[in-house]
Design a protein around this motif. Structure first.
Motif, PDB file in Angstrom:
ATOM      1  N   GLY A 151       9.820  34.474  43.908  1.00  0.00           N
ATOM      2  CA  GLY A 151      11.146  34.912  44.352  1.00  0.00           C
ATOM      3  C   GLY A 151      11.446  36.316  43.875  1.00  0.00           C
ATOM      4  O   GLY A 151      11.093  37.287  44.521  1.00  0.00           O
ATOM      5  N   GLY A 152      12.073  36.424  42.708  1.00  0.00           N
ATOM      6  CA  GLY A 152      12.383  37.738  42.154  1.00  0.00           C
ATOM      7  C   GLY A 152      13.811  38.145  42.425  1.00  0.00           C
ATOM      8  O   GLY A 152      14.695  37.322  42.666  1.00  0.00           O
ATOM      9  N   MET A 153      14.019  39.468  42.400  1.00  0.00           N
ATOM     10  CA  MET A 153      15.382  40.026  42.345  1.00  0.00           C
ATOM     11  C   MET A 153      16.087  40.115  43.701  1.00  0.00           C
ATOM     12  O   MET A 153      17.291  40.291  43.754  1.00  0.00           O
ATOM     13  N   MET A 251      21.663  40.704  42.377  1.00  0.00           N
ATOM     14  CA  MET A 251      22.770  40.329  41.489  1.00  0.00           C
ATOM     15  C   MET A 251      22.181  39.440  40.403  1.00  0.00           C
ATOM     16  O   MET A 251      21.724  38.332  40.677  1.00  0.00           O
ATOM     17  N   GLU A 252      22.164  39.942  39.186  1.00  0.00           N
ATOM     18  CA  GLU A 252      21.486  39.288  38.075  1.00  0.00           C
ATOM     19  C   GLU A 252      22.489  38.991  36.969  1.00  0.00           C
ATOM     20  O   GLU A 252      23.514  39.681  36.852  1.00  0.00           O
ATOM     21  N   GLY A 372      18.953  35.236  34.712  1.00  0.00           N
ATOM     22  CA  GLY A 372      18.475  34.856  36.046  1.00  0.00           C
ATOM     23  C   GLY A 372      19.152  35.604  37.164  1.00  0.00           C
ATOM     24  O   GLY A 372      19.753  36.661  36.966  1.00  0.00           O
ATOM     25  N   HIS A 373      19.009  34.996  38.330  1.00  0.00           N
ATOM     26  CA  HIS A 373      19.372  35.651  39.581  1.00  0.00           C
ATOM     27  C   HIS A 373      20.636  34.969  40.105  1.00  0.00           C
ATOM     28  O   HIS A 373      20.552  33.994  40.867  1.00  0.00           O
ATOM     29  N   HIS A 380      17.040  31.100  34.580  1.00  0.00           N
ATOM     30  CA  HIS A 380      15.848  30.853  33.764  1.00  0.00           C
ATOM     31  C   HIS A 380      16.316  30.407  32.388  1.00  0.00           C
ATOM     32  O   HIS A 380      16.874  31.213  31.628  1.00  0.00           O
ATOM     33  N   VAL A 381      16.117  29.120  32.108  1.00  0.00           N
ATOM     34  CA  VAL A 381      16.491  28.607  30.780  1.00  0.00           C
ATOM     35  C   VAL A 381      15.247  28.702  29.912  1.00  0.00           C
ATOM     36  O   VAL A 381      14.303  27.930  30.060  1.00  0.00           O
TER      37      VAL A 381
END
Ligand code: MLT
Ligand code: ZN
Length: 462
Positions: A151-153, A251-252, A372-373, A380-381
């Motif tokens: 996935g990614g940003m 959006m992070e 995360g995103h 992302h835990v």
């Protein structure tokens, strides 16, 4: 000569002696993934040069009943790209063909071993762009990112890797080659094999080349890092920006524990005077400078406590560094359990606070670091302070995800890390259907055994 030596000689005849590695000093970097939590000894590492050699390698392994772990840039985070013990690691890094960009179709054909940064640069030279972008872009490869549906940003704007895959060339478990590289956008001729292979984590076929969709290149960028009063305010702001601005590219979100780790590890100074409940990073990208529209959309936005705005590349990179340095800063602090999950947007904020309580109750020594995103509901835990084989944190986090209607894997895959929890967010009918597909395409069970499903004994070749 042992059977391992026999297979090594056979593979050396296919790929060349220099590309069959058996010396532990040479195989070591192929045996541990990015997390350092997952590691195992390979029977050998083989690095074919092209599709024909890859097919011959797979045929030889199938005849020998030797299980295979396909590997790209080895930036995986769920143990799916490294051996568990005794598999052949099939490295695709030498498949580096990169064809000229097809401007008329806005597509390009690339070998599995081309890195994401290379394909981005290649597309940009032609006035286009490859929209998958992730912090591991220098090492992550086309083949690996397709196998994991990375996935990614920029997923909220462009979709994950699968959405960019127009066609695939792949080696099946018996060494046959499926090639769908014509680049036809409309082609409803039977099953969507490329779509099925994307995200199959090396369990159905070995990706050797891909035909990828490119998007218009947008160079004018504006970035803001915001200190938010709460995670709920960040989720609200994400929805508002998506509604108002077509140019939102990323959006992070991250939190105080991550900011503290990143600053300690990188030596960066803090962006704001005090700690914030939630940090929200937004980037807009368009043909015309999006700074004014981003500033206007943020003006008076609810929940914004602090803000830093950047337009020039160096300043923008400086803001991104707080986010992108999370993975390396966490790794420097220990070996994390990485639990990559998605939540419905309406429950993201609740999850962010409840997961900390559940972890504290289940594993008092656990140190969570979340980021995360936020644009696509993916958190992302990361959990530090827990032994590699201690599953209590994984169990607590993944059960909460399932209770809240989320998914136990957003973009990293199931790998070996999440096999015991697959049933939490996939029904038994779902799992039966997936197993039937696996058995049909890989009846011997030699492709990445133990990934997605528990490993079964390798069956004799036909
Ligand atoms: C990221 O978002 O930076 C990647 O998924 C890597 C990670 O989770 O560590
Ligand atoms: Zn991510």
């Amino acid at each position: 000569m042992s059977s391992a030596d026999g297979l090594a000689s056979e593979l050396a005849a296919i790929a060349g002696r220099d590309h069959v590695l058996v010396d532990p000093e040479l195989t070591a970097s192929y045996e541990t993934d990015w997390t350092r939590r997952f590691t195992g000894r390979a029977r050998l590492v083989v690095r074919p040069a092209d599709t024909a050699e890859t097919a011959a390698v797979v045929r030889a392994c199938a005849a020998a009943g030797a299980p295979i772990v396909p590997q790209g840039g080895n930036t995986g985070l769920v143990g799916g790209s490294v051996p568990r013990g005794g598999e052949v690691v099939l490295s695709l890094v030498r498949l580096r063909d990169l064809e000229p960009v097809d401007r008329l179709a806005a597509q390009v054909t690339a070998g599995a071993g081309v890195s994401i940064v290379e394909i981005q640069a290649h597309a940009r030279e032609a006035g286009l762009d490859y929209p998958v972008d992730l912090a591991s872009r220098e090492s992550a490869t086309v083949g690996g990112t397709i196998a994991t549906n990375a996935g990614g940003m920029r997923v909220a704007r462009y979709g994950p890797t699968r959405a960019q895959v127009v066609g695939i060339e792949a080696v099946l478990a018996d060494g046959q080659v499926v090639s769908r590289l014509s680049g036809l956008t409309k082609d409803n001729t039977g099953y969507d094999l490329p779509g099925l292979i994307a995200g199959s984590e090396g369990t159905l076929a070995v990706v050797t080349r891909a035909r990828l969709r490119l998007v218009p290149r947008v160079d004018a960028r504006a970035t803001a890092l915001l200190g938010m009063a709460s995670t709920a305010a960040a989720v609200e702001l994400a929805a508002k920006l998506r509604e108002r601005l077509q140019s939102v590219d990323a959006m992070e979100a991250f939190f105080e524990e991550g900011m503290a780790l990143v600053c300690a590890h990188t030596g960066l100074s803090r962006p704001f005077a005090g700690p914030q409940a939630c940090y929200f990073l937004v980037e807009c990208a368009a043909r015309e400078d999006p700074a004014a529209e981003l500033a206007a959309a943020l003006d008076g936005a609810a929940g914004v406590v602090e803000s830093a705005f950047a337009r020039d590349p160096a300043q923008r990179r400086a803001l991104w560094r707080y986010r992108e340095a999370h993975t390396e800063s966490i790794n420097a602090a220990g070996v994390p359990h990485k639990l990559d999950v998605t939540l419905p947007s309406a429950r993201l904020a609740r999850f962010e606070s409840e997961v900390r309580q559940r972890l504290a109750a289940a594993v008092p020594e656990a140190r969570p670091v979340l980021f995360g995103h936020v644009g696509d509901g993916n958190l992302h835990v990361n959990v530090l302070g827990v032994g590699p084989d201690d599953d209590r944190a994984d169990d607590a986090v993944l059960r909460l995800v399932a209770e809240l209607g989320g998914s136990i894997s957003a973009e990293h895959g199931v790998g070996v890390a999440k096999v015991p929890w697959l049933h939490l967010t996939r029904s038994s009918a779902d799992i039966t259907a997936m197993r039937r597909i696996k058995d049909a395409l890989d009846p011997q069970g030699i492709l990445n055994p133990g990934v997605i499903f528990p490993a079964t004994p390798i069956r004799a070749g036909g």
